[in-house]
Motif scaffolding. Sequence first.
Motif: not given
Length: 414
Positions: A52-59
């Motif tokens: 979830x966090x890396x998707x929020x960071x753009x991944x």
Amino acid sequence: MIQIAPGPVSGRLRAPASKSHAQRVLIAASLAEGTSRILNPGSSADVRACLSVIQALGAQVEDRGQELLIRGGGQPASDLLDCGESGFCLRSTSAVAALFDRRLTLAGHGSLATRPVDMVVDALRQFGVLVETRGGCPPVTIQGPLRGGRAVVDGSSSSQFLSGLLLALPRAQGDSELEVQNLRSGPYVQMTLDVLKAFGLQAEATADLSRFRIPGRQAYRAATVDVEGDWSGAAFLLVAGAIAGDVTVEGLLAHSAQADRAILAALEAAGAVPVWEQGAVRVRRTDLRAFDFDATDCPDLFPPLAALACHCEGTTRILGVDRLKHKESDRAAALCKELGALGAAVEVQGNLMLVTGGPLRGATVDSHNDHRIAMAAAVAALRSQFGVAIEGEGCVAKSYPEFFEDLATLQGHS
């Protein structure tokens, strides 16, 4: 509530995926240009939080079940990074979030919301990053960019933020130097260095991991990585074999950097005989004796070691209690209370936990919303008189969602 009946265990299982390895790999993949393939990522709550966090960071993430495709190199898609209850995710991605010239907030839930983040604040401020917390605890608000430089990092309470810096600093605009004081859990820092190497990055480290030099302006290269089996989760299965039967666990690396591989040394000290057979570890029930063990660098072994010690003749001494205060629970207090409810003699003297072996009755215990307390109670009760009822058993989803299913399989209930 779940009931675990006493009785023998027997069988062969695959270790759950290591959430420690998986999260490091996911963060690295999120920083890489191109698409990385992550095999056997597991389905633990901590891994889901990291995704979830890396998707929020753009991944960009494509979930294919036993395989994840991750395209990294993006820009933040949200100002809020929800780390769930994962301490590693919050501490490590604080450094990654600082790479961006944007105000980002990392939030945590459950006990994570009360766990201190002083090590994050102190180090990032030395790099000129703006950091705000709520009384030294999450949420953590960060305003980068992280440009590189020099910092002194306190590693006495956790090495997780150091791992985050090692993952983030290669992307900084300048070179960096880190001095680490009182490092704990050094093997997990080595795991981070191994992940950097897998993604094509360079970081120089002294042999004792007290100093690092990280060139800036490096580019992560997309990679294919097979996530290791988890020695932390496997420790409970191996202890179950030593206490109550014959268990073989496959999917573990003999030369893993995971600190909890030390469970093999602890089992040997207790008189068990772990054997490698065709790439898997087998442990069978035997007469067990009290042992001395230093768990300072592998504090997650305290719960399975305490469960093991309940069935050892004599008094076992486990060093490193001061690493247990800020886990999912006050883990030392929880072990004393819940194993004590089963009939065990467990006490803390300073930095030592003392466990005197003897017959266990059984009881209803509270998991304290701590996955490792729930698993320790279940394993300890395998040779109790009445078994155990565990309240809040769903907490095992944090690291090992299939634990109770796997234990039932070993008991012949599948």
